[in-house]
Design an enzyme around this catalytic site. Sequence first.
Site, PDB file in Angstrom:
ATOM      1  N   THR A 132     -11.310 -44.564 -25.850  1.00  0.00           N
ATOM      2  CA  THR A 132     -11.088 -43.313 -26.214  1.00  0.00           C
ATOM      3  C   THR A 132     -10.441 -43.026 -27.687  1.00  0.00           C
ATOM      4  O   THR A 132      -9.781 -44.263 -28.257  1.00  0.00           O
ATOM      5  CB  THR A 132      -9.911 -42.557 -25.310  1.00  0.00           C
ATOM      6  OG1 THR A 132      -9.387 -41.458 -25.844  1.00  0.00           O
ATOM      7  CG2 THR A 132      -8.624 -43.487 -25.230  1.00  0.00           C
ATOM      8  N   ASP A 133     -10.496 -41.747 -28.261  1.00  0.00           N
ATOM      9  CA  ASP A 133     -10.003 -41.506 -29.483  1.00  0.00           C
ATOM     10  C   ASP A 133      -8.498 -41.599 -29.365  1.00  0.00           C
ATOM     11  O   ASP A 133      -7.784 -41.644 -30.426  1.00  0.00           O
ATOM     12  CB  ASP A 133     -10.491 -40.370 -30.202  1.00  0.00           C
ATOM     13  CG  ASP A 133     -10.512 -38.941 -29.516  1.00  0.00           C
ATOM     14  OD1 ASP A 133      -9.740 -39.162 -28.264  1.00  0.00           O
ATOM     15  OD2 ASP A 133     -10.722 -38.014 -29.878  1.00  0.00           O
ATOM     16  N   GLU A 134      -7.882 -41.416 -28.303  1.00  0.00           N
ATOM     17  CA  GLU A 134      -6.292 -41.070 -27.965  1.00  0.00           C
ATOM     18  C   GLU A 134      -5.745 -42.312 -28.762  1.00  0.00           C
ATOM     19  O   GLU A 134      -4.447 -42.174 -28.939  1.00  0.00           O
ATOM     20  CB  GLU A 134      -6.189 -40.861 -26.748  1.00  0.00           C
ATOM     21  CG  GLU A 134      -6.706 -39.690 -26.357  1.00  0.00           C
ATOM     22  CD  GLU A 134      -5.903 -39.017 -25.204  1.00  0.00           C
ATOM     23  OE1 GLU A 134      -4.666 -39.235 -24.930  1.00  0.00           O
ATOM     24  OE2 GLU A 134      -6.578 -38.049 -24.366  1.00  0.00           O
ATOM     25  N   TYR A 158      -0.912 -43.350 -21.003  1.00  0.00           N
ATOM     26  CA  TYR A 158      -2.728 -43.535 -20.772  1.00  0.00           C
ATOM     27  C   TYR A 158      -3.083 -43.866 -22.266  1.00  0.00           C
ATOM     28  O   TYR A 158      -3.657 -45.234 -22.133  1.00  0.00           O
ATOM     29  CB  TYR A 158      -3.236 -41.935 -20.642  1.00  0.00           C
ATOM     30  CG  TYR A 158      -4.611 -42.097 -20.844  1.00  0.00           C
ATOM     31  CD1 TYR A 158      -5.676 -42.853 -20.110  1.00  0.00           C
ATOM     32  CD2 TYR A 158      -5.182 -41.452 -21.989  1.00  0.00           C
ATOM     33  CE1 TYR A 158      -6.934 -42.977 -20.381  1.00  0.00           C
ATOM     34  CE2 TYR A 158      -6.734 -41.690 -22.307  1.00  0.00           C
ATOM     35  CZ  TYR A 158      -7.386 -42.086 -21.297  1.00  0.00           C
ATOM     36  OH  TYR A 158      -8.774 -42.251 -21.700  1.00  0.00           O
ATOM     37  N   LYS A 162      -4.699 -47.689 -22.861  1.00  0.00           N
ATOM     38  CA  LYS A 162      -6.201 -47.834 -23.272  1.00  0.00           C
ATOM     39  C   LYS A 162      -6.266 -48.807 -24.608  1.00  0.00           C
ATOM     40  O   LYS A 162      -7.120 -49.648 -24.917  1.00  0.00           O
ATOM     41  CB  LYS A 162      -6.721 -46.712 -23.570  1.00  0.00           C
ATOM     42  CG  LYS A 162      -7.167 -45.610 -22.367  1.00  0.00           C
ATOM     43  CD  LYS A 162      -8.435 -46.327 -21.594  1.00  0.00           C
ATOM     44  CE  LYS A 162      -9.804 -46.373 -21.862  1.00  0.00           C
ATOM     45  NZ  LYS A 162     -10.781 -46.835 -21.048  1.00  0.00           N
TER      46      LYS A 162
HETATM   47  P1  NAD Z   1     -12.539 -40.695 -14.329  1.00  0.00           P
HETATM   48  O1  NAD Z   1     -11.038 -40.674 -13.980  1.00  0.00           O
HETATM   49  O2  NAD Z   1     -13.383 -39.300 -13.934  1.00  0.00           O
HETATM   50  O3  NAD Z   1     -13.182 -41.715 -13.467  1.00  0.00           O
HETATM   51  C1  NAD Z   1     -12.880 -43.126 -13.441  1.00  0.00           C
HETATM   52  C2  NAD Z   1     -13.272 -43.881 -12.327  1.00  0.00           C
HETATM   53  O4  NAD Z   1     -13.189 -45.122 -12.255  1.00  0.00           O
HETATM   54  C3  NAD Z   1     -13.398 -43.295 -10.905  1.00  0.00           C
HETATM   55  O5  NAD Z   1     -14.495 -43.134 -10.217  1.00  0.00           O
HETATM   56  C4  NAD Z   1     -12.281 -44.198 -10.243  1.00  0.00           C
HETATM   57  O6  NAD Z   1     -12.561 -44.267  -9.000  1.00  0.00           O
HETATM   58  C5  NAD Z   1     -12.768 -45.444 -10.996  1.00  0.00           C
HETATM   59  N1  NAD Z   1     -11.648 -46.341 -10.847  1.00  0.00           N
HETATM   60  C6  NAD Z   1     -10.151 -46.267 -11.255  1.00  0.00           C
HETATM   61  N2  NAD Z   1      -9.418 -47.348 -10.973  1.00  0.00           N
HETATM   62  C7  NAD Z   1     -10.229 -48.400 -10.608  1.00  0.00           C
HETATM   63  C8  NAD Z   1     -10.256 -49.676 -10.586  1.00  0.00           C
HETATM   64  N3  NAD Z   1      -9.103 -50.327 -10.577  1.00  0.00           N
HETATM   65  N4  NAD Z   1     -11.278 -50.243 -10.193  1.00  0.00           N
HETATM   66  C9  NAD Z   1     -12.337 -49.874  -9.917  1.00  0.00           C
HETATM   67  N5  NAD Z   1     -12.803 -48.704 -10.419  1.00  0.00           N
HETATM   68  C10 NAD Z   1     -11.717 -47.785 -10.561  1.00  0.00           C
HETATM   69  O7  NAD Z   1     -12.648 -41.026 -15.934  1.00  0.00           O
HETATM   70  P2  NAD Z   1     -13.744 -40.481 -16.982  1.00  0.00           P
HETATM   71  O8  NAD Z   1     -13.379 -39.226 -17.637  1.00  0.00           O
HETATM   72  O9  NAD Z   1     -15.123 -40.512 -16.374  1.00  0.00           O
HETATM   73  O10 NAD Z   1     -13.489 -41.734 -18.138  1.00  0.00           O
HETATM   74  C11 NAD Z   1     -14.357 -42.773 -17.968  1.00  0.00           C
HETATM   75  C12 NAD Z   1     -13.925 -43.867 -19.091  1.00  0.00           C
HETATM   76  O11 NAD Z   1     -13.991 -43.182 -20.143  1.00  0.00           O
HETATM   77  C13 NAD Z   1     -12.374 -44.328 -19.089  1.00  0.00           C
HETATM   78  O12 NAD Z   1     -12.207 -45.601 -19.632  1.00  0.00           O
HETATM   79  C14 NAD Z   1     -11.806 -43.208 -20.106  1.00  0.00           C
HETATM   80  O13 NAD Z   1     -10.766 -43.737 -20.652  1.00  0.00           O
HETATM   81  C15 NAD Z   1     -12.881 -43.112 -21.130  1.00  0.00           C
HETATM   82  N6  NAD Z   1     -13.000 -41.674 -22.137  1.00  0.00           N
HETATM   83  C16 NAD Z   1     -12.887 -40.586 -21.159  1.00  0.00           C
HETATM   84  C17 NAD Z   1     -12.894 -39.468 -21.887  1.00  0.00           C
HETATM   85  C18 NAD Z   1     -13.156 -38.218 -21.357  1.00  0.00           C
HETATM   86  O14 NAD Z   1     -13.022 -36.897 -22.020  1.00  0.00           O
HETATM   87  N7  NAD Z   1     -12.936 -38.092 -19.838  1.00  0.00           N
HETATM   88  C19 NAD Z   1     -13.131 -39.430 -23.456  1.00  0.00           C
HETATM   89  C20 NAD Z   1     -13.006 -40.785 -23.969  1.00  0.00           C
HETATM   90  C21 NAD Z   1     -12.955 -41.899 -23.184  1.00  0.00           C
HETATM   91  O1  DAU Z   2      -9.625 -37.611 -26.347  1.00  0.00           O
HETATM   92  C1  DAU Z   2     -10.319 -38.248 -25.223  1.00  0.00           C
HETATM   93  C2  DAU Z   2      -9.416 -38.010 -23.889  1.00  0.00           C
HETATM   94  O2  DAU Z   2      -9.683 -36.857 -23.514  1.00  0.00           O
HETATM   95  C3  DAU Z   2      -9.742 -39.175 -22.856  1.00  0.00           C
HETATM   96  O3  DAU Z   2      -9.465 -40.229 -23.336  1.00  0.00           O
HETATM   97  C4  DAU Z   2      -8.910 -38.705 -21.549  1.00  0.00           C
HETATM   98  O4  DAU Z   2      -9.421 -39.570 -20.540  1.00  0.00           O
HETATM   99  C5  DAU Z   2      -9.310 -37.143 -21.256  1.00  0.00           C
HETATM  100  O5  DAU Z   2      -8.588 -36.734 -20.117  1.00  0.00           O
HETATM  101  C6  DAU Z   2      -9.175 -36.536 -22.489  1.00  0.00           C
HETATM  102  O6  DAU Z   2      -7.454 -36.280 -22.520  1.00  0.00           O
HETATM  103  P1  DAU Z   2      -6.768 -34.783 -23.071  1.00  0.00           P
HETATM  104  O7  DAU Z   2      -5.280 -34.919 -22.630  1.00  0.00           O
HETATM  105  O8  DAU Z   2      -7.101 -34.639 -24.266  1.00  0.00           O
HETATM  106  O9  DAU Z   2      -7.561 -33.918 -22.119  1.00  0.00           O
HETATM  107  P2  DAU Z   2      -7.095 -32.762 -21.126  1.00  0.00           P
HETATM  108  O10 DAU Z   2      -8.161 -32.128 -20.580  1.00  0.00           O
HETATM  109  O11 DAU Z   2      -6.097 -33.234 -20.104  1.00  0.00           O
HETATM  110  O12 DAU Z   2      -6.144 -31.775 -22.012  1.00  0.00           O
HETATM  111  C7  DAU Z   2      -7.078 -31.361 -23.093  1.00  0.00           C
HETATM  112  C8  DAU Z   2      -6.178 -30.250 -23.917  1.00  0.00           C
HETATM  113  O13 DAU Z   2      -5.652 -29.263 -23.140  1.00  0.00           O
HETATM  114  C9  DAU Z   2      -4.835 -31.151 -24.308  1.00  0.00           C
HETATM  115  O14 DAU Z   2      -4.395 -30.793 -25.674  1.00  0.00           O
HETATM  116  C10 DAU Z   2      -4.034 -30.574 -23.239  1.00  0.00           C
HETATM  117  C11 DAU Z   2      -4.408 -29.259 -22.856  1.00  0.00           C
HETATM  118  N1  DAU Z   2      -4.175 -28.630 -21.721  1.00  0.00           N
HETATM  119  C12 DAU Z   2      -4.717 -29.377 -20.444  1.00  0.00           C
HETATM  120  C13 DAU Z   2      -4.516 -28.797 -19.455  1.00  0.00           C
HETATM  121  C14 DAU Z   2      -5.052 -29.785 -17.922  1.00  0.00           C
HETATM  122  C15 DAU Z   2      -3.717 -27.351 -21.180  1.00  0.00           C
HETATM  123  O15 DAU Z   2      -3.059 -26.775 -22.439  1.00  0.00           O
HETATM  124  N2  DAU Z   2      -3.464 -26.755 -20.118  1.00  0.00           N
HETATM  125  C16 DAU Z   2      -4.080 -27.468 -19.036  1.00  0.00           C
HETATM  126  O16 DAU Z   2      -3.640 -27.161 -17.557  1.00  0.00           O
END
Ligand code: NAD
Ligand code: DAU
Length: 352
Positions: A132-134, A158, A162
């Site tokens: 992630t970019d975080e 988180y 990561k």
């Molecule tokens: P998600 O939470 O929707 O899905 C995670 C999946 O991993 C789930 O299906 C869960 O059951 C599985 N899982 C969790 N713990 C496990 C374990 N111990 N063993 C096997 N499976 C397990 O997450 P996502 O949003 O699809 O993100 C996927 C990946 O991409 C993550 O590594 C996250 O850090 C990264 N990422 C997400 C975003 C985003 O915006 N969602 C952005 C950048 C990077």
């Molecule tokens: O940047 C990549 C990341 O983006 C991934 O690594 C994470 O897995 C993914 O969950 C996401 O993280 P964020 O914290 O940015 O996502 P989230 O959707 O939780 O929140 C997006 C923005 O919106 C953040 O600034 C918080 C705000 N927010 C979120 C929720 C859930 C609100 O204002 N209200 C809300 O109820």
Amino acid sequence: MILVTGGAGFIGSNFVLDWLEAMDEPVVDLDRLTYAGNLENLRSLANDPRHIFVRGDIGDFALVAQLLAEHRPRAIIHFAAESHVDRSIHGPEDFIQTNIVGTYRLLEAARGYWSKLTETEKAAFRFLHVSTDEVYGSLGPAEAPFSETHRYEPNSPYSASKAGSDHLVRAWHHTYGLPVLTTNCSNNYGPYQFPEKLIPLMIVNALAGKPLPIYGDGQNVRDWLYVKDHCSAIREVLARGRVGETYNIGGWNEKTNLEIVRTICQRLDTLRPRPDGNTYAAQITFVKDRPGHDRRYAIDARKIERELGWRPRETFETGIEKTVKWYLDNPEWVAHVQSGAYREWIDRQYGS
Ligand code: NAD
Ligand code: DAU
């Protein structure tokens, strides 16, 4: 054959679906099915012999070693993680266990398997770590977007977990020679995203007539990438990325949270107007800020474009239109994921 971890989650399931459409190469899908994993996402593959689903933990070394020996994949694409920042603030333990310890065990199992391959197979093998970019921390308004050489400054449990996993992946390459690739991506959105994250939460709350809770002043900035663009970027990095390298993936779409929520309201006002004729924006409510809330993320995605020719296909406008329509067209999926566990989380985070 490839092994995907976390293939029942949001990005993982989109990746598996797109992979089997684009590549016709079988997938072993290892997922523990936590609250975030959902086999309904993969229902269209129920009778597809190219998708082998295994319920299990990436931290189960014996299971992973057995799967690798049995299926002999040419690559591992590692999505599995605890991924929600707010949950990591309430309970960091699962994040440490899965994102750090789990990734370590997966790397060890991969190393054991890889070290016994023939020289040709060894050279072709890839471990692609999805991050992630975080991990780069928070940017000021005038700072340049994150490049691959930006210092690591994670601020939440988180992002720290990561960052820890990224360092392990790097070390397993540097020390043992495991052929790794790492991608650091911005915020994804699109079909099958669990409605605890900003965009799907706002869509389902709006339709249910509930408040749209914006943390703080709503001026936090994220870069948004349509999930299918993320999936195509990963396929490119896997195919042609340079071993040991990191690639930042972004959508060139910096937006404040308030802009995002207002756009969703506008799309819903057109596609599914409120019965009382009022705008969904009337449901916007400002709530207590997230502790340690990062102010701004922005991605410099020029390296992946320069080296691999990848650019996102969707603009935010086209991607959000598809996303809103997907949630409107899939009310059953939404109803099924809003289980007892989901309601417990919503009550805990936002009050009942
Ligand atoms: P998600 O939470 O929707 O899905 C995670 C999946 O991993 C789930 O299906 C869960 O059951 C599985 N899982 C969790 N713990 C496990 C374990 N111990 N063993 C096997 N499976 C397990 O997450 P996502 O949003 O699809 O993100 C996927 C990946 O991409 C993550 O590594 C996250 O850090 C990264 N990422 C997400 C975003 C985003 O915006 N969602 C952005 C950048 C990077
Ligand atoms: O940047 C990549 C990341 O983006 C991934 O690594 C994470 O897995 C993914 O969950 C996401 O993280 P964020 O914290 O940015 O996502 P989230 O959707 O939780 O929140 C997006 C923005 O919106 C953040 O600034 C918080 C705000 N927010 C979120 C929720 C859930 C609100 O204002 N209200 C809300 O109820």
